[in-house]
Design a protein around this motif. Structure first.
Motif, PDB file in Angstrom:
ATOM      1  N   THR A 163     -42.574  64.262  36.517  1.00 45.17           N
ATOM      2  CA  THR A 163     -42.782  63.826  35.132  1.00 45.17           C
ATOM      3  C   THR A 163     -43.014  62.316  35.071  1.00 45.17           C
ATOM      4  OG1 THR A 163     -41.512  65.638  34.180  1.00 45.17           O
ATOM      5  CG2 THR A 163     -41.687  63.652  32.867  1.00 45.17           C
TER       6      THR A 163
ATOM      7  N   LEU B 101     -45.779  60.566  27.218  1.00 51.29           N
ATOM      8  CA  LEU B 101     -44.613  61.214  27.822  1.00 51.29           C
ATOM      9  C   LEU B 101     -44.537  62.665  27.353  1.00 51.29           C
ATOM     10  CD1 LEU B 101     -41.869  61.279  29.320  1.00 51.29           C
ATOM     11  CD2 LEU B 101     -40.826  60.467  27.213  1.00 51.29           C
ATOM     12  N   LYS B 102     -44.759  62.876  26.045  1.00 51.01           N
ATOM     13  CA  LYS B 102     -44.748  64.233  25.520  1.00 51.01           C
ATOM     14  C   LYS B 102     -45.859  65.064  26.150  1.00 51.01           C
ATOM     15  CE  LYS B 102     -44.710  64.095  21.027  1.00 51.01           C
ATOM     16  NZ  LYS B 102     -44.723  63.570  19.644  1.00 51.01           N
TER      17      LYS B 102
ATOM     18  N   SER C 230     -45.592  67.089  29.550  1.00 52.84           N
ATOM     19  CA  SER C 230     -45.002  68.427  29.635  1.00 52.84           C
ATOM     20  C   SER C 230     -46.076  69.499  29.835  1.00 52.84           C
ATOM     21  CB  SER C 230     -44.192  68.737  28.375  1.00 52.84           C
ATOM     22  OG  SER C 230     -45.037  68.815  27.256  1.00 52.84           O
TER      23      SER C 230
ATOM     24  N   TYR D  28     -36.118  64.791  28.058  1.00 48.30           N
ATOM     25  CA  TYR D  28     -37.292  64.086  27.541  1.00 48.30           C
ATOM     26  C   TYR D  28     -36.879  62.977  26.582  1.00 48.30           C
ATOM     27  CZ  TYR D  28     -40.880  67.041  29.596  1.00 48.30           C
ATOM     28  OH  TYR D  28     -41.707  67.664  30.475  1.00 48.30           O
TER      29      TYR D  28
ATOM     30  N   THR E 172     -39.755  64.290  21.563  1.00 53.83           N
ATOM     31  CA  THR E 172     -39.703  65.320  22.601  1.00 53.83           C
ATOM     32  C   THR E 172     -40.940  66.219  22.460  1.00 53.83           C
ATOM     33  OG1 THR E 172     -38.252  66.604  21.157  1.00 53.83           O
ATOM     34  CG2 THR E 172     -37.202  65.355  22.897  1.00 53.83           C
TER      35      THR E 172
END
Lengths: 220, 236
Positions: free
Chosen positions: A18, A155-156, A159, A195, B65
């Motif tokens: 990640t 960053l999201k 996933s 996260y 998130t």
């Protein structure tokens, strides 16, 4: 409690991927953003049209479609091999967010006060000097907060790489969940917390950048 | 393996069918996000500090998130949650998951709209002894809503581009149709390119439309140009 520690250790296996994907796509996307941003401001009409086309294509389609396209479709076309799943994912994320951020680069450069440009010309600076010494230092400050926001978005986006076989946090969590169905809520809550913890420094960075962004910029 | 027009023709009907699902779901998620955004905005106005801090934290958590994980949580984990857990079908998961995720962004837009209103307007409403209802419906909202329209429009396009995430939990949208075709015929290039084109053809004109709207709005609400007249001589 032993469940928690077990899930925790499972997810830790994926944190490397990640973070690596995030750093690689961030560096590459900022590079793309500056190249495309300058391209949109170029005097050459072909460069302008070409970068404009690139930006609209990547902003107009969905990241997940682009990711699948780079992963499944591109190798079939012209036999381009992106050498690995990792690079297919990183290039997709970087091209996508680079397109978004090129607009920020362009907008910030254009929003530097007009008088600054004129003053630089009056001082007999060359185009390059004018950009490097006068306009960019002010424009970059204005870009910072949005760059920070997009870093959180990226960053999201990391996933998604679990969908093309990269073993990131979500991938490991999913594998674990498929063998321990009753633990599913704990697994996903933990993934979300992972996260969020990764996002926290980026959130603070963005807030700091917002404070910095107006300093030393000439306003009209 | 190169471009094969036969695959384009063969995959087109399935993708076209998926398009309606993708579009319908976009609208549904968006409406849910708009409604839920009101909930956040309303709760955040309750002047009780612990509640405000808790809500701010929850919003930040949802916003930072990945929506993909949130969808998986609702789809795979929610049925296992004790007492309140129930099995949800993919469409419901999509509407709730994406709706709540984007409602946190939309709530920010609402807030910026409300905060953009001059303090004097609030004071004037109080001075005129208007009821709470009148204050909001006659003074605050009519001024707060218009400037936010272009931003809300942008989120409609963003939502449209996030909806394909739901193909991972089995919603049969465009991307799902393309992947199905791809795995059956071992040809991903043509269907995926078609899906990308579909997205482009629909989102680009919409984006241009909202950009134009935004420019007009900016002129209308320009403090330096209160009449809203467009000076043709000035290139903006």
């Amino acid at each position: 409690m032993s469940d928690l520690t077990e899930i925790f250790s499972v997810l830790m296996k994926g944190i490397n991927i990640t973070i690596t994907v995030l750093i690689a796509s961030a560096i590459l996307s900022y590079l793309v953003a500056f190249i495309a941003g300058f391209g949109r401001l170029s005097n050459n009409i072909f460069i302008r049209k070409f970068t404009g086309f690139y930006v609209e294509v990547f902003r107009g389609t969905s990241l997940i479609v682009q990711l699948f396209w780079f992963y499944y479709a591109l190798p079939g076309l012209f036999d381009i091999q992106l050498s690995s799943d990792f690079w297919a994912a990183v290039i997709a994320i970087a091209m996508n967010y680079g397109a978004y951020m090129s607009e920020i680069v362009r907008g910030s450069i254009l929003s530097v006060a007009k008088g600054q440009r004129e003053a630089a010309t009056a001082l007999n600076m060359s185009r390059f000097q004018r950009m490097r010494l006068v306009i960019l230092p002010q424009a970059v400050r204005m870009m910072l907060p949005e760059f920070g926001n997009y870093l959180i978005q990226m960053l999201k986006a990391t996933s998604l790489v679990s969908l093309v076989g990269l073993t990131d946090i979500l991938y490991h969590g999913d594998i674990f969940r498929s063998t321990h169905l009753s633990l599913a809520p704990t697994v996903y809550i933990l993934i979300l917390i992972f996260y969020f913890i990764l996002a926290l420094p980026l959130i603070w960075l963005t807030r700091w950048a917002e404070k910095q962004s107006s300093k030393g910029v000439a306003s009209e | 393996m190169t471009w094969n027009w036969n695959y384009v023709v063969e995959s087109l009907p399935a993708i076209f069918q998926g398009m309606w699902i993708t579009l319908g779901l976009t609208i549904a998620c968006y409406l849910f996000a708009m409604l839920f955004g009101f909930v956040w905005t309303f709760v955040r106005r309750i002047p009780w500090r612990p509640l405000q801090m808790a809500v701010a934290f929850i919003m930040e958590f949802i916003r930072s998130t990945p929506p993909l994980v949130q969808l998986f949580f609702l789809y795979y984990a929610w049925p296992m949650v004790p007492y309140v857990g129930l099995t949800l079908d993919p469409i419901t998961v999509a509407i709730i998951g994406l709706g709540v995720h984007f409602s946190t962004y939309i709530a920010e837009i609402y807030r910026s709209g409300i905060e953009s209103i001059d303090k004097g307007q609030w004071e004037a409403a109080t001075a005129l002894n208007l009821s709470l209802k009148d204050k909001w419906t006659k003074i605050i909202l009519p001024q707060a809503i218009p400037p936010t329209i272009p931003m809300l429009g942008n989120y409609l396009i963003i939502m449209f581009k996030e909806v394909p995430l739901t193909s991972t939990i089995g919603v049969a949208g465009m991307l799902h149709a393309a992947n199905n075709f791809g795995s059956k015929n071992f040809a991903y290039l043509e269907p995926l390119t078609l899906v990308a084109l579909f997205f482009l053809v629909m989102s680009y004109p919409t984006a241009v439309l909202f950009r134009k709207l935004e420019q007009r709005m900016n002129r209308r609400f320009d403090k330096n140009n209160p009449t809203g007249k467009i000076d043709k001589g000035v290139v903006t």
